[in-house]
Design a protein around this motif. Structure first.
Motif, short mmCIF file in Angstrom:
data_model
loop_
_atom_site.label_atom_id
_atom_site.label_comp_id
_atom_site.label_asym_id
_atom_site.label_seq_id
_atom_site.Cartn_x
_atom_site.Cartn_y
_atom_site.Cartn_z
N ASP A 291 -0.13 -7.09 2.19
CA ASP A 291 -0.88 -5.85 2.42
C ASP A 291 -0.38 -5.13 3.67
O ASP A 291 -0.20 -3.91 3.67
N GLU A 292 -0.18 -5.89 4.74
CA GLU A 292 0.31 -5.28 5.98
C GLU A 292 1.73 -4.74 5.83
O GLU A 292 2.08 -3.69 6.37
N ARG B 120 4.55 2.10 3.55
CA ARG B 120 3.96 3.38 3.17
C ARG B 120 3.99 4.37 4.34
O ARG B 120 4.23 5.55 4.16
N ALA B 121 3.77 3.85 5.55
CA ALA B 121 3.80 4.71 6.73
C ALA B 121 5.22 5.21 7.01
O ALA B 121 5.42 6.36 7.43
N ARG C 221 2.99 -3.66 3.01
CA ARG C 221 2.87 -2.45 2.18
C ARG C 221 2.46 -1.24 3.02
O ARG C 221 3.01 -0.15 2.86
N GLU C 222 1.50 -1.44 3.90
CA GLU C 222 1.04 -0.34 4.74
C GLU C 222 2.15 0.16 5.67
O GLU C 222 2.28 1.35 5.90
#
Length: 274
Positions: free
Chosen positions: A259-260, A266-267, A262-263
């Protein structure tokens, strides 16, 4: 298992300045509380022996083009999946030297699993190292055969060798916008960015899925056309994410913080289709 004390890892390739692997791995280290560094190192196939010998104490390397076949040749040990695929994107330290592995296969499977893709027919565009990984991923999907479309059928030897080792039946056809095989349930484009643009003119159906490994720029002309036709479209950024997550696990011995990661991706690439 790797310790939490400072270690070094990196991505090797040429060119490599554009690589997003540092974003993913550094985000993972931060989430895991590891005092590790991850660098992008310019490296061609002829440079690989020297680069590795100078960094024998590093925790591992991601290998991008043009090293996915060279990594196999230099490794002291080739793990079974990498050997079957005939392509490696990961080098890990081993007792006798570097160990070659392949996390692209797991990355492809995980990316398709996010959309619950269960195709009966598959067509692959291109026959390079990523297409070899796609052939291995088909086994996990329960697909025993596919069509591979290439510009030059004489350049498909490696992909056919992979198919033979895996027991996947491959039909080879010429890459052309009117190819009937482009109507498959799942179309996977492993072509470089822009190379699939001529295929954007063909019609797409809502029953189809396009997985385009080229995610920069996104959407690609191909992805945009498939989306207009109602097809499900999957960005190659998901492959990048999931293959890196497996690399993090292999190098650190810890559960990857997907999850981290992916974020962070994405950023860094807000329009990559994540």
């Amino acid at each position: 298992m790797a310790t939490s004390t400072g270690r070094r890892a990196g991505v090797l390739g040429q060119p490599v300045a554009h690589s997003l692997s540092p974003v993913l791995h550094r985000a993972a280290y931060a989430a895991l509380g590891l005092d590790w560094t991850y660098e992008a190192i310019e490296c061609g196939a002829e440079d690989l022996p020297g680069v590795l010998s100078e960094r024998a104490d590093w925790a591992g390397f991601s290998c991008t083009m043009p090293l996915k076949h060279a990594a196999l040749e230099i490794a002291a040990e080739v793990r079974p999946l990498a050997g079957a695929v005939g392509s490696a994107n990961t080098l890990l330290p081993g007792p006798d030297g570097w160990v070659a592995d392949n996390t692209d296969v797991a990355g492809i499977v995980a990316a398709l699993a996010e959309f619950a893709v269960a195709p009966r027919t598959v067509t692959v565009l291109g026959a390079g190292g990523t297409s070899q990984a796609v052939l291995a991923a088909l086994l996990a999907l329960g697909v025993p055969a596919c069509t591979v479309l290439v510009r030059d059928p004489a350049r498909i030897d490696r992909a056919l060798d992979t198919a033979g080792r895996l027991g996947v039946a491959v039909a080879v056809e010429t890459l052309h916008p009117d190819a009937a095989a482009l109507g498959a349930d799942l179309v996977v484009s492993t072509l470089p960015s822009g190379a699939a643009d001529p295929f954007a003119t063909r019609p797409w159906a809502p029953t189809q899925t396009l997985f385009d490994v080229a995610y920069d720029p996104w959407p690609s002309a191909l992805a945009e056309a498939a989306g207009r036709g109602g097809a499900r479209v999957i960005s190659g950024a998901l492959l990048l994410l999931h293959q890196a997550a497996v690399q993090v696990e292999l190098m650190t011995g810890q559960e990857p913080p997907v999850d981290e990661m992916r974020e962070a991706l994405r950023a860094a690439t807000p329009h990559a289709g994540l």
